[in-house]
Design a protein around this motif. Structure first.
Motif, PDB file in Angstrom:
ATOM      1  N   VAL A 337       0.837  -1.210   0.000  1.00  0.00           N
ATOM      2  CA  VAL A 337       0.000   0.000   0.000  1.00  0.00           C
ATOM      3  C   VAL A 337       0.864   1.249   0.000  1.00  0.00           C
ATOM      4  N   TRP A 338       1.865   1.268   0.846  1.00  0.00           N
ATOM      5  CA  TRP A 338       2.715   2.455   0.927  1.00  0.00           C
ATOM      6  C   TRP A 338       3.587   2.615  -0.318  1.00  0.00           C
ATOM      7  N   TRP A 339       3.959   1.510  -0.948  1.00  0.00           N
ATOM      8  CA  TRP A 339       4.726   1.613  -2.190  1.00  0.00           C
ATOM      9  C   TRP A 339       3.865   2.183  -3.307  1.00  0.00           C
ATOM     10  N   ASN A 340       2.657   1.692  -3.445  1.00  0.00           N
ATOM     11  CA  ASN A 340       1.772   2.173  -4.514  1.00  0.00           C
ATOM     12  C   ASN A 340       1.290   3.597  -4.270  1.00  0.00           C
ATOM     13  N   THR A 341       1.188   3.998  -3.016  1.00  0.00           N
ATOM     14  CA  THR A 341       0.653   5.322  -2.704  1.00  0.00           C
ATOM     15  C   THR A 341       1.729   6.398  -2.713  1.00  0.00           C
ATOM     16  N   PHE A 342       2.828   6.154  -1.993  1.00  0.00           N
ATOM     17  CA  PHE A 342       3.849   7.183  -1.823  1.00  0.00           C
ATOM     18  C   PHE A 342       5.201   6.812  -2.424  1.00  0.00           C
ATOM     19  N   GLY A 343       5.380   5.557  -2.800  1.00  0.00           N
ATOM     20  CA  GLY A 343       6.679   5.131  -3.293  1.00  0.00           C
ATOM     21  C   GLY A 343       7.661   4.815  -2.182  1.00  0.00           C
ATOM     22  N   VAL A 344       7.157   4.438  -1.004  1.00  0.00           N
ATOM     23  CA  VAL A 344       8.009   4.105   0.143  1.00  0.00           C
ATOM     24  C   VAL A 344       8.354   2.624   0.079  1.00  0.00           C
ATOM     25  N   GLU A 345       9.639   2.299   0.056  1.00  0.00           N
ATOM     26  CA  GLU A 345      10.078   0.914  -0.032  1.00  0.00           C
ATOM     27  C   GLU A 345      10.226   0.261   1.340  1.00  0.00           C
ATOM     28  N   SER A 346      10.754   1.004   2.309  1.00  0.00           N
ATOM     29  CA  SER A 346      11.010   0.435   3.630  1.00  0.00           C
ATOM     30  C   SER A 346      11.091   1.571   4.633  1.00  0.00           C
ATOM     31  N   ALA A 347      11.164   1.186   5.898  1.00  0.00           N
ATOM     32  CA  ALA A 347      11.317   2.155   6.976  1.00  0.00           C
ATOM     33  C   ALA A 347      12.729   2.020   7.570  1.00  0.00           C
ATOM     34  N   PRO A 348      13.288   3.116   8.106  1.00  0.00           N
ATOM     35  CA  PRO A 348      12.686   4.442   8.274  1.00  0.00           C
ATOM     36  C   PRO A 348      12.670   5.235   6.974  1.00  0.00           C
ATOM     37  N   ALA A 349      11.676   6.088   6.850  1.00  0.00           N
ATOM     38  CA  ALA A 349      11.518   6.929   5.661  1.00  0.00           C
ATOM     39  C   ALA A 349      10.686   8.144   6.038  1.00  0.00           C
ATOM     40  N   VAL A 350      10.830   9.204   5.260  1.00  0.00           N
ATOM     41  CA  VAL A 350      10.035  10.410   5.447  1.00  0.00           C
ATOM     42  C   VAL A 350       9.496  10.833   4.088  1.00  0.00           C
ATOM     43  N   VAL A 351       8.208  11.221   4.068  1.00  0.00           N
ATOM     44  CA  VAL A 351       7.512  11.576   2.835  1.00  0.00           C
ATOM     45  C   VAL A 351       6.993  12.998   2.959  1.00  0.00           C
ATOM     46  N   PHE A 352       7.180  13.799   1.904  1.00  0.00           N
ATOM     47  CA  PHE A 352       6.633  15.152   1.826  1.00  0.00           C
ATOM     48  C   PHE A 352       5.560  15.166   0.749  1.00  0.00           C
ATOM     49  N   LEU A 353       4.325  15.489   1.143  1.00  0.00           N
ATOM     50  CA  LEU A 353       3.214  15.631   0.201  1.00  0.00           C
ATOM     51  C   LEU A 353       2.957  17.114  -0.013  1.00  0.00           C
ATOM     52  N   LYS A 354       2.997  17.534  -1.285  1.00  0.00           N
ATOM     53  CA  LYS A 354       2.874  18.962  -1.580  1.00  0.00           C
ATOM     54  C   LYS A 354       1.594  19.247  -2.358  1.00  0.00           C
ATOM     55  N   ASP A 355       1.732  19.666  -3.632  1.00  0.00           N
ATOM     56  CA  ASP A 355       0.578  20.120  -4.399  1.00  0.00           C
ATOM     57  C   ASP A 355      -0.242  18.967  -4.940  1.00  0.00           C
ATOM     58  N   PRO A 356      -1.520  19.229  -5.294  1.00  0.00           N
ATOM     59  CA  PRO A 356      -2.347  18.202  -5.939  1.00  0.00           C
ATOM     60  C   PRO A 356      -1.698  17.716  -7.231  1.00  0.00           C
ATOM     61  N   GLY A 357      -1.618  16.397  -7.369  1.00  0.00           N
ATOM     62  CA  GLY A 357      -1.061  15.820  -8.578  1.00  0.00           C
ATOM     63  C   GLY A 357       0.450  15.744  -8.602  1.00  0.00           C
ATOM     64  N   SER A 358       1.127  16.368  -7.640  1.00  0.00           N
ATOM     65  CA  SER A 358       2.587  16.333  -7.625  1.00  0.00           C
ATOM     66  C   SER A 358       3.072  15.034  -6.997  1.00  0.00           C
ATOM     67  N   LYS A 359       4.238  14.599  -7.408  1.00  0.00           N
ATOM     68  CA  LYS A 359       4.799  13.355  -6.918  1.00  0.00           C
ATOM     69  C   LYS A 359       5.337  13.542  -5.510  1.00  0.00           C
ATOM     70  N   PRO A 360       5.032  12.611  -4.595  1.00  0.00           N
ATOM     71  CA  PRO A 360       5.570  12.731  -3.235  1.00  0.00           C
ATOM     72  C   PRO A 360       7.098  12.712  -3.236  1.00  0.00           C
ATOM     73  N   VAL A 361       7.684  13.480  -2.335  1.00  0.00           N
ATOM     74  CA  VAL A 361       9.131  13.510  -2.158  1.00  0.00           C
ATOM     75  C   VAL A 361       9.471  12.542  -1.031  1.00  0.00           C
ATOM     76  N   VAL A 362      10.278  11.526  -1.331  1.00  0.00           N
ATOM     77  CA  VAL A 362      10.548  10.448  -0.381  1.00  0.00           C
ATOM     78  C   VAL A 362      12.046  10.385  -0.096  1.00  0.00           C
ATOM     79  N   TYR A 363      12.383  10.238   1.191  1.00  0.00           N
ATOM     80  CA  TYR A 363      13.759  10.024   1.627  1.00  0.00           C
ATOM     81  C   TYR A 363      13.787   8.763   2.488  1.00  0.00           C
ATOM     82  N   HIS A 364      14.696   7.855   2.176  1.00  0.00           N
ATOM     83  CA  HIS A 364      14.833   6.615   2.933  1.00  0.00           C
ATOM     84  C   HIS A 364      16.077   6.666   3.821  1.00  0.00           C
TER      85      HIS A 364
END
Length: 695
Positions: A337-364
Motif C-alpha cells: 500500500v505504501w509503495w503504490n501510494t507514496f513510493g516508500v520501499e522500507s522504513a525508516p523513511a520520510v515523505v513530503f506531500l505537496k501540491d495536488p497531482g505532484s509526486k511525493p518527495v521520499v527520503y529513505h
C-alpha cells in the motif's frame, strides 16, 4: 465522670501536644535517624579510614579468639559498615550526602543467613565498581557551570558518583538521552567529587545536610534563562529514556507530540483534516476539504513505534505554519500500500506531500537533526505555495516587504491564482505549477523550448527571483481577494459560495510592485510625537502596486506569454508611482498552545504541579526534624502554664466580720461605702452577755 469531662476539655491542648512530643521522640525520630554505620563500629561520626579499620580489627580479634560469638546479622552489619566506610568513594558519598545504595544487601543477607552461623557468610558483601570514569562524558566543573548555565538553551544535568553501580548501569541510557536531545537541550554531568557544585544542586534536609531524594543518578533541568536553584526543576519519575526525553520536550520546551496513524486513519484524520491533497491512487483519491490553511504533509515511517525524537517535535513547532506532521508504524503486510501510494520501499523513511497531482518527495534511511532541518527548509513550501499572512513577506507578495531577490530590487512581480477550494481550483493550481516548471526549463535549456521563446522575460524574472507564483484561498481571504478582483463576477472567486449561484471560477492576476528608490534613499526616521504616528508608520505601503487580470484560456504557453508581456512592459515603461493602503491577509488559525512559550505553560499547569510537589516534599522533610519533639513538649508546658495562670487569677475572697453572730463570712471582694460604725477601735473588747439584768 462529671468531673473528668471538664478536666479533659480544659487540658486537651497540653495533653495533645505532650502525646505528639512522646510519639515523635519514641517513633518518628528513631526511624528518621537510625544508627549510622559509625555507630555500628563504635567510633565517632566521620571517622577516618584508619579508625574504621582499627575498629573492625578489634571485632575480628574478639571473634577469632572466642571471646565473643556474634549473631549472624550483627556480623553482617559490622562487615557491611567496614566495607562501605573503607572505600574512599563510598565513604565520601555517605559522609557528605548520606548516599548508601547497597542497603538491599543487608535486607537480602538477613533472610539468607538468618539460621546460619556468621562463619558461613560469604564475604566481601559489596562489589566495588571497576573503571569508574568509563561511562562519564561532558563533565562540568564549577567554572563550566557558571559560564554555560542560563544561556538560551535548556540544560539537563546528571549528578552521579564514579563509584555508583546504578550510575554505571544508567550510562547507556544517558548516552541515548544526550543524542536524542541534541539540538534541543544541552546535557552535562556533575560528579560528587565536585563538592561545591554537587552541594549546590542537592536538596537540603531540616538538619542542613545536602541529599538527593531518590539517590543517584539524579537529574536536574535548568530552563532557558535560569541561573539559580529557584527556577531549576528536578526530575522525580522513571529513569527510562522515553520518560526523560518526553519530560524535557514537553515540560521544558512545550513541544507538540506527533501522533501515530494507521492505514485507515491517515487519510481521514490527517491528510483530509490538515489540508487539501490529492493522490492518484484510489486509497487516497480526491481528498478535498474545507477552505483554510493548506500545508505540506510530512509523514514519517517508523519500524520501532517509539515516540518522535525531540528535534522532530522541535521542527513541528518551528514549521507549524508550513507543514503538518504524522507518524506511521511500518508493517510488512502493508508495504504494498505504501509503495503504490507514496513510493516508500522500507522504513525508516520520510515523505513530503505537496501540491495536488505532484509526486511525493521520499527520503529513505535514518537521519539526524541537521540533515532533517536542511531538508525541511527545502520542502516547507508547496510547489505552488499558498499566499497567507505568514508567507506573504517571504514570497515577496506584500507591499510592505521586498522581493525575494533582496532589498536592492526595485521592481518585482507576483502571479496569484485566487479561488475557492474546489476541483476547478485544483486543476488550475496544477496548470500554474506546470507554467512555473516550463519557465524554469526555459532558463536551463533555452534551445529546447522553441514554442516558449516569447516567455524569456518571465523566465529571466523567475530565475532572478523577481517573479513569484502563488495561490490564494478566496473564501478564507475574501477581503484581500475582493480588493484585487473587484468585478461583477468576483463573488464566484471570493468569499463563501452563494446559494443562488454556487459556481466556482478561479481567476489569475498579477501584481507589479515597485519601490521609489529616491524616496527610500531620502527617507529619514522621524521622531514619534504621538501614538498615531506609530500607526501611520506601520500602515504605510512603501511599494507601488499595479494589478492586471488574465482573461485568456488555460493554455500553458498563452499564460506564459501573457506573464512575459506584463513583465516586459512593466520593466520598460515609466509607469506612475503611487501607493495605497491595501487589504491585509487575515490569519487562518490561532497560534497553537506551544507557541505561547514553554515558560507560560510551565507557570500554569506544570509550574503549579511542581510547586505542589515541592510543598508536599517540604512537609514530609519537616516531619523528620528532630526539633519537633522538643517543640511539642515546650508547647505542652506553655499551654499547661497558661491554664494554671488563668486559674490562679480567679476572684480572691474577702473576709468581713459579722458582728451580730460573732463569726466571719466570706464575701466577694467589694468596696462598700465607709461608715463610722464600720471602723472598730483598737482598744475595743467584747463583753459577754449574762442572764441577769443587773450589773
Amino acid at each position: 465522670m462529671a468531673d473528668i469531662v471538664p478536666f479533659l476539655k480544659r487540658y486537651s491542648l497540653p495533653l495533645l501536644l505532650l502525646s505528639l512530643a512522646i510519639f515523635f521522640q519514641l517513633f518518628v525520630i528513631p526511624s528518621a535517624f537510625p544508627p549510622s554505620h559509625y555507630d555500628v563500629l563504635g567510633i565517632k561520626q566521620f571517622g577516618s579510614v584508619e579508625e574504621v579499620t582499627e575498629a573492625y580489627q578489634k571485632f575480628t580479634y574478639r571473634w577469632s579468639s572466642g571471646i565473643e560469638v556474634p549473631k549472624t546479622f550483627d556480623f553482617v552489619k559490622i562487615r557491611y559498615a567496614f566495607e562501605l566506610l573503607s572505600n574512599l568513594i563510598w565513604k565520601r558519598d555517605y559522609d557528605r550526602f548520606g548516599i548508601d545504595e547497597h542497603l538491599h544487601v543487608l535486607n537480602k543477607a538477613k533472610g539468607l543467613y538468618d539460621t546460619e552461623s556468621f562463619s558461613n557468610v560469604k564475604i566481601p558483601l559489596l562489589d566495588a565498581f571497576s573503571d569508574p570514569t568509563d561511562h562519564a562524558f561532558n563533565i562540568l566543573t564549577v567554572e563550566d557551570f557558571v559560564s554555560t548555565i542560563g544561556n538560551n538553551k535548556t540544560w539537563l544535568i546528571q549528578v552521579y558518583s564514579s563509584g555508583s553501580t546504578r550510575c554505571a548501569q544508567f550510562s547507556s541510557s544517558w548516552k541515548r538521552i544526550a543524542s536524542l536531545l541534541d539540538g534541543v537541550a544541552s546535557t552535562g554531568m556533575v560528579e560528587l567529587g565536585e563538592s561545591q557544585l554537587a552541594t549546590y544542586l542537592a536538596e537540603r534536609r531540616s538538619t542542613g545536610q545536602p541529599f538527593f531524594r531518590n539517590g543517584l543518578p539524579s537529574l536536574v533541568a535548568f530552563p532557558q534563562g535560569c541561573r539559580s536553584t529557584d527556577c531549576l526543576v528536578r526530575y522525580q519519575e522513571d529513569l527510562s529514556v522515553d520518560a526523560v526525553v518526553d519530560w524535557i520536550a514537553t515540560s521544558m520546551h512545550g513541544l507538540p507530540r506527533i501522533l501515530y496513524y494507521t492505514k485507515e486513519s491517515l487519510r481521514q484524520n490527517f491528510i483530509v483534516k490538515s489540508g487539501q491533497h490529492k493522490v492518484k491512487i484510489h486509497f487516497f483519491s480526491h481528498c478535498i476539504v474545507k477552505s483554510g490553511q493548506h500545508k505540506v504533509k510530512v509523514i514519517f515511517f517508523s519500524k520501532t513505534g517509539e515516540r518522535a525524537a525531540p528535534f522532530l517535535r522541535q521542527a513541528a513547532k518551528d514549521y507549524w505554519a508550513y507543514a503538518s506532521f504524522a507518524f506511521v508504524l511500518w508493517r510488512e503486510e502493508e508495504s504494498s500500500v505504501w509503495w503504490n501510494t507514496f513510493g516508500v520501499e522500507s522504513a525508516p523513511a520520510v515523505v513530503f506531500l505537496k501540491d495536488p497531482g505532484s509526486k511525493p518527495v521520499v527520503y529513505h534511511g535514518a537521519f539526524n537533526s541537521s540533515w532533517f532541518f536542511n531538508v525541511m527548509e527545502q520542502n516547507k513550501n508547496q510547489d505552488l505555495p499558498q499566499l497567507r499572512s505568514v508567507t506573504s513577506m517571504e514570497l515577496g507578495c506584500d507591499a510592505r516587504g521586498y522581493s525575494r531577490a533582496g532589498n536592492s530590487t526595485m521592481t518585482w512581480y507576483c502571479v496569484i491564482l485566487a479561488g475557492r477550494t474546489s476541483l476547478e481550483l485544483g486543476k488550475m493550481r496544477e496548470t500554474i505549477r506546470r507554467v512555473q516548471d516550463v519557465l524554469n526549463d526555459v532558463v536551463s535549456n533555452p534551445g529546447d523550448k522553441d514554442n516558449f521563446s516569447l516567455a524569456q522575460p518571465a523566465a529571466n524574472a523567475l530565475a532572478e527571483k523577481r517573479l513569484t507564483f502563488t495561490w490564494l484561498d478566496g473564501e478564507a481571504q475574501k477581503q484581500y481577494c475582493f480588493f484585487y478582483l473587484h468585478s461583477e463576477d468576483s463573488y464566484q472567486t471570493c468569499g463563501p459560495r452563494r446559494y443562488e449561484d454556487p459556481t466556482d471560477l478561479p481567476q489569475l492576476f498579477i501584481v507589479r510592485y515597485q519601490r521609489n528608490s529616491t524616496k527610500d534613499e531620502s527617507k529619514v526616521e522621524k521622531k514619534r510625537k504621538t501614538i498615531w504616528d506609530s500607526f501611520e508608520e506601520v500602515d504605510t505601503n512603501l511599494a507601488s502596486q499595479l494589478v492586471a487580470r488574465y482573461n485568456g484560456s488555460m493554455d500553458i504557453s498563452e499564460i506564459a506569454q501573457w506573464i512575459s508581456n506584463i513583465i516586459k512592459d512593466g520593466d520598460s515603461r515609466d509607469l506612475p508611482f503611487f501607493t495605497t493602503k491595501s487589504a491585509e491577509l487575515s490569519p487562518e488559525d490561532a497560534d497553537p498552545v506551544w507557541l505561547k512559550g514553554a515558560q507560560g505553560v510551565m507557570s500554569t499547569s506544570k509550574g503549579m504541579k511542581h510547586k505542589i510537589q515541592g510543598i508536599v516534599a517540604n512537609i514530609y522533610d519537616r516531619m523528620k526534624d528532630p526539633k519537633l519533639g522538643p517543640i511539642f513538649l515546650l508547647g505542652a508546658c506553655m499551654s499547661l502554664g497558661s491554664i494554671w495562670l488563668q486559674k490562679s487569677q480567679t476572684t480572691q475572697p474577702s473576709k468581713t466580720t459579722n458582728r451580730s453572730r460573732g463569726t466571719t463570712s466570706t464575701t466577694p471582694n467589694s468596696n462598700p461605702p465607709s461608715s463610722i460604725t464600720d471602723v472598730e477601735p483598737k482598744d475595743a473588747r467584747q463583753i459577754l452577755s449574762t442572764d441577769s439584768d443587773s450589773e
